[in-house]
Design a protein around this motif. Structure first.
Motif, short mmCIF file in Angstrom:
data_model
loop_
_atom_site.label_atom_id
_atom_site.label_comp_id
_atom_site.label_asym_id
_atom_site.label_seq_id
_atom_site.Cartn_x
_atom_site.Cartn_y
_atom_site.Cartn_z
N UNK A 194 0.82 -1.20 0.00
CA UNK A 194 0.00 0.00 0.00
C UNK A 194 0.85 1.25 0.00
N UNK A 195 0.20 2.38 0.23
CA UNK A 195 0.88 3.68 0.17
C UNK A 195 0.85 4.36 1.53
N UNK A 196 2.04 4.61 2.07
CA UNK A 196 2.21 5.34 3.32
C UNK A 196 2.42 6.81 2.99
N UNK A 197 1.41 7.63 3.24
CA UNK A 197 1.47 9.05 2.88
C UNK A 197 1.96 9.23 1.45
N UNK A 198 1.45 8.38 0.56
CA UNK A 198 1.74 8.49 -0.86
C UNK A 198 2.94 7.71 -1.35
N UNK A 199 3.65 7.02 -0.47
CA UNK A 199 4.85 6.27 -0.85
C UNK A 199 4.59 4.77 -0.71
N UNK A 200 4.85 4.02 -1.76
CA UNK A 200 4.54 2.59 -1.74
C UNK A 200 5.51 1.82 -0.85
N UNK A 201 4.98 0.99 0.03
CA UNK A 201 5.79 0.09 0.85
C UNK A 201 5.11 -1.26 0.93
N UNK A 202 5.90 -2.28 1.26
CA UNK A 202 5.41 -3.65 1.40
C UNK A 202 5.73 -4.14 2.81
N UNK A 203 4.78 -4.79 3.44
CA UNK A 203 4.95 -5.28 4.81
C UNK A 203 4.62 -6.77 4.86
N UNK A 204 5.52 -7.55 5.43
CA UNK A 204 5.29 -8.99 5.63
C UNK A 204 5.18 -9.24 7.13
N UNK A 205 4.11 -9.91 7.54
CA UNK A 205 3.91 -10.24 8.96
C UNK A 205 4.04 -11.75 9.12
N UNK A 206 4.86 -12.16 10.10
CA UNK A 206 5.23 -13.57 10.27
C UNK A 206 4.97 -14.07 11.69
#
Length: 369
Positions: A194-206
């Motif tokens: 998704x976009x954090x304040x307009x910046x794309x990031x990816x998050x993996x939860x394990x």
């Protein structure tokens, strides 16, 4: 952008970033992970093994206890990282969650409701019915995609053990194999983009497989989990060479174990990061310094970790970057008496505690123009 999410860091950040003629202003986001430890409701789900956590079960898990548990968790979650950022975490990765319903109860708590958290959650095939999930502040993060990626491991992958191998740290978390297929059903790995304040990031939860049966015997399961994490990261970088990736979770292994160092390939030092897919683990040095997120037989370790990809360490100057990491272990979260003095204050026969883990967090910062 609300003013409460902006902070002027005069001394600590000023010294960290470098000397300037005047203090800079930064947007700060806190990224947290917390193992909620047996966050079950009181309703029997015939599809999972939740009988222990019912009013008639071994834990005598009543509605009153459940409400206290949710209230306790909300207090911790609302405070993580507030020593440097007044806002509650923008992202909260969680583990040992029975279902979406307990998360909905959690984000409606008085200490959290004003932050308007969204939920990304999928039911996992874990026999105990415990899942991972991501909470996020909707005013800062917009989800564009999410997927739960299964970890395929089998009983015959177990390693050899010996009589000294007694590393079953979390005894409630058993790795049970299906009798017909030999598959060991464990938690999926959750990928959210998704976009954090307009910046794309990816998050993996394990939440990687437990040490049930012993550390050495079960190590191949976690090594497979690390390898899957690595595969996900490589796929993201192949799609976008500038991908910014955060991977977090309860890994059931320390920062030094093969699952983290070889399977995932995490690096101790920022200078070791050579390509955009390389992963920096700030908790490795913290472990070397004697810090811990959980304890077993009076020995501490860091199983709960948040790691960031190279593009968070060496970013474009106008984008978010990694600042620093920490373990949130305030006095009210710690056992003060008895055999387990100094341990995380968890649930007991007489009291509803918090968790048998301390939560971890990192800060992401971006200079305001």
């Amino acid at each position: 952008m609300k003013i409460r999410n902006l902070i002027v860091l005069f001394v600590g950040l000023f010294a960290t970033i470098g000397a300037n003629a005047q203090a800079k202003k930064y947007i700060v986001h806190t990224v947290a992970f917390y193992n909620f430890e047996n966050c079950y409701d009181t309703i029997n789900d015939p599809k999972i093994n939740d009988e222990e956590w019912l009013p008639t079960g071994a834990q005598n898990w009543t509605s009153k206890k459940y409400r206290q548990k949710i209230e306790n968790l909300s207090r911790v979650l609302s405070e993580i990282g507030t020593s440097e950022n007044q806002n509650a975490p923008t992202f909260i990765g969680g583990a040992e969650i029975e279902n979406r319903g307990v998360l909905e109860d959690l984000i409606k708590q008085p200490k959290l409701i004003s932050h308007d958290y969204g939920i990304v959650h999928y039911d996992s095939p874990d026999k105990r019915g415990i899942d991972v999930a991501l909470l996020y502040q909707k005013k800062h993060f917009r989800v564009t995609s999410s997927i739960n990626i299964p970890l395929l491991i089998y009983k015959n992958q177990e390693g050899k053990t010996d009589s000294k191998d007694t590393g079953d740290v979390l005894t409630q978390d058993k790795a049970e194999a299906d009798k017909s297929t030999n598959r060991v059903y464990t938690r999926d790995q959750l990928l959210v983009t998704g976009f954090l304040d307009g910046e794309e990031i990816n998050i993996i939860v394990n939440h990687w497989p437990s040490r049930s049966g012993g550390e050495k015997k079960s190590s191949p399961f976690r090594e497979a989990a690390g390898a899957l994490n690595r595969k996900i990261i490589d796929s993201l970088v192949k799609i976008n060479p500038n991908a910014k990736i955060i991977t977090m979770g309860d890994l059931n292994d320390g920062t030094y174990n093969r699952s983290v160092k070889v399977g995932l390939g995490a690096k101790l030092k920022k200078t070791e990061l050579k390509t955009s897919g390389d992963i920096y683990n700030p908790f490795e040095q913290m472990a070397k310094d004697g810090n811990a997120t959980l304890f077993y037989r009076d020995a501490g370790d860091i199983f709960d970790q948040i790691m960031v990809s190279e593009k968070f360490v060496n970013p474009n100057p106008s984008s978010f970057k990694y600042w620093k990491a920490g373990i949130w272990n305030k006095p009210y979260m710690i056992q003060t008496t008895g055999q387990y003095k100094g341990y995380p204050l968890r649930h007991s026969a007489t009291d509803v505690g918090f968790s048998d883990h301390f939560p971890v967090y990192v800060y992401l910062i971006k200079e305001m123009k």
